[in-house]
Design a protein around this motif. Structure first.
Motif, PDB file in Angstrom:
ATOM      1  N   SER A 243       0.822  -1.208   0.000  1.00  0.00           N
ATOM      2  CA  SER A 243       0.000   0.000   0.000  1.00  0.00           C
ATOM      3  C   SER A 243       0.856   1.258   0.000  1.00  0.00           C
ATOM      4  N   MET A 244       1.884   1.271   0.826  1.00  0.00           N
ATOM      5  CA  MET A 244       2.731   2.457   0.938  1.00  0.00           C
ATOM      6  C   MET A 244       3.546   2.684  -0.327  1.00  0.00           C
ATOM      7  N   VAL A 245       4.149   1.623  -0.850  1.00  0.00           N
ATOM      8  CA  VAL A 245       4.940   1.742  -2.072  1.00  0.00           C
ATOM      9  C   VAL A 245       4.056   2.186  -3.234  1.00  0.00           C
ATOM     10  N   GLU A 250       2.041   6.170  -7.174  1.00  0.00           N
ATOM     11  CA  GLU A 250       0.870   6.855  -7.711  1.00  0.00           C
ATOM     12  C   GLU A 250       0.993   8.370  -7.592  1.00  0.00           C
ATOM     13  N   ALA A 251       1.518   8.840  -6.466  1.00  0.00           N
ATOM     14  CA  ALA A 251       1.615  10.286  -6.240  1.00  0.00           C
ATOM     15  C   ALA A 251       2.777  10.921  -6.994  1.00  0.00           C
ATOM     16  N   THR A 261       0.169   9.483  -1.669  1.00  0.00           N
ATOM     17  CA  THR A 261      -1.237   9.871  -1.711  1.00  0.00           C
ATOM     18  C   THR A 261      -1.734  10.211  -0.312  1.00  0.00           C
ATOM     19  N   ALA A 262      -2.678  11.138  -0.234  1.00  0.00           N
ATOM     20  CA  ALA A 262      -3.070  11.718   1.057  1.00  0.00           C
ATOM     21  C   ALA A 262      -3.587  10.677   2.046  1.00  0.00           C
ATOM     22  N   GLU A 263      -4.489   9.806   1.604  1.00  0.00           N
ATOM     23  CA  GLU A 263      -5.090   8.855   2.532  1.00  0.00           C
ATOM     24  C   GLU A 263      -4.052   7.903   3.106  1.00  0.00           C
ATOM     25  N   VAL A 264      -3.208   7.357   2.246  1.00  0.00           N
ATOM     26  CA  VAL A 264      -2.177   6.432   2.718  1.00  0.00           C
ATOM     27  C   VAL A 264      -1.127   7.169   3.536  1.00  0.00           C
ATOM     28  N   GLY A 265      -0.781   8.387   3.131  1.00  0.00           N
ATOM     29  CA  GLY A 265       0.187   9.166   3.886  1.00  0.00           C
ATOM     30  C   GLY A 265      -0.283   9.452   5.304  1.00  0.00           C
ATOM     31  N   GLN A 266      -1.552   9.815   5.447  1.00  0.00           N
ATOM     32  CA  GLN A 266      -2.092  10.080   6.783  1.00  0.00           C
ATOM     33  C   GLN A 266      -2.139   8.817   7.628  1.00  0.00           C
TER      34      GLN A 266
END
Length: 358
Positions: A243-245, A250-251, A261-266
């Motif tokens: 998910s993180m990679v 993607e970003a 990406t915002a959701e995964v980053g948060q």
């Protein structure tokens, strides 16, 4: 050089090797032009080395740096340096070396997907923790107390590759590799996208393998991770890393910046905060840290006052103008957990007396 034929009709081995090297060099250059994206760091635009060297016929310059790091003594010592758990007895706990390899693998995966320079990425990833002290961040904190409040492992990593390795000659790495090593953590930002990737790969690696080690140690259960974080990142080690990679790729794809990406980053930030609360400040995991800090400070005090007891490299650096305190820090920060403990024991713990005939 004149060509000649042997009995099989082949050209001279020297000529064949020259032709082979030229073909490899041409292929490497063509590969870079074909595969690297518009925002990748290109060797042709590098700021180069402090001490220019003739090019290698079979490797590009970032490959050479990767190889120099892998073959260095400081890289080998990472195998016996703490990641989270001090001098762990179990065979499956991460050490600073296995952490470094995981960072390298994650960084290379992202670099390849983003068409960035994979060789530069790998070299910086493999070198990013060369200056880490024994006992992990506990040793780092001890040297900040007794040597310099500004001491940090990433600055020490640069000193290792520029001043200490190779019997004081350094590794003479490319500027971009050193920049990635220096700026892999905190608020600092590397000058290349490849260097910035190391910051993300480092965090992705340690968050996930520290969860794994904490569960192995019995201080954390996978079910303890908040459900809302698992919903975003996944409930397993591999799912979280994927998910993180994927979120970084993607970003960052086809962009001049690296992000997530915002959701995964948060969710990643919340998971990191959770680890600080439950693992990094956990009394069980950190119960030996006080002892390790005092051990490091005691060794520093001893060698700063007795520089003649340090190995020849550090005595020579003092002769060249470095202070005994600077060299004591260099010597101690290069120690493995085991060597630091053994050195302390030899200096301060009396041996049990045994009779001459026992």
């Amino acid at each position: 050089m004149m060509e000649y034929e042997n009995r099989a009709g082949d050209v001279s081995p020297d000529i064949a090797r020259t032709d082979c090297a030229r073909q490899v060099s041409e292929w490497l250059n063509a590969r870079d032009e074909l595969w690297l994206g518009p925002y990748a760091a290109r060797e042709s635009a590098s700021k180069g080395r402090d001490h220019p060297q003739a090019p290698s016929p079979l490797r590009n310059e970032y490959q050479r740096d990767r190889d120099r790091i892998i073959h260095s003594q400081s890289f080998r010592r990472l195998m016996n340096k703490t990641q989270v758990f001090l001098a762990p007895a179990g065979d499956h706990y991460r050490t600073r070396l296995t952490h470094t390899l995981e960072v390298s693998q994650i960084a290379r995966t992202m670099a390849r997907a983003l068409r960035l320079n994979e060789d530069l990425t790998e070299a910086a990833a493999l070198g990013h923790d060369l200056g880490h002290t024994p006992f992990g961040h506990a040793g780092e904190a001890a040297l900040r107390e007794c040597f310099d409040p500004e001491f940090a492992h990433y600055r020490q990593s640069i000193r290792v590759v520029e001043r200490l390795e190779n019997d004081g000659r350094g590794l003479n790495l490319m500027w971009e590799v050193r920049d990635g090593i220096l700026n892999h953590t905190g608020s600092m930002m590397a000058s290349t996208l490849e260097g910035v990737l190391i910051k993300y790969a480092d965090r992705i690696a340690y968050i996930n393998h520290d969860i794994d080690d904490a569960c192995r140690a019995g201080i954390l259960d996978p079910s303890d991770i908040p459900a809302d974080i698992c919903e975003v990142l996944g409930a397993t080690h591999s799912a979280r890393i994927n998910s993180m990679v994927s979120a970084v790729i993607e970003a960052s794809l086809d962009k001049p910046v690296i992000g997530m990406t915002a959701e995964v980053g948060q969710a990643t930030d919340r998971l990191r905060d959770f680890l600080f609360e439950r693992v990094y400040y956990n009394a069980t995991a950190k119960r030996e840290e006080g002892k390790s800090r005092e051990l490091v400070k005691t060794l520093f005090d001893y060698y700063a006052k007795h520089p003649d007891k340090m190995p020849a490299l550090y005595r020579r650096l003092i002769d060249e103008g470095d202070t005994p305190e600077r060299c004591a820090c260099d010597f101690i920060s290069g120690m493995t957990d085991r060597y630091a403990i053994e050195t302390y024991r030899e200096l301060y713990v009396p041996n049990v007396w045994r009779g001459l005939h026992e």
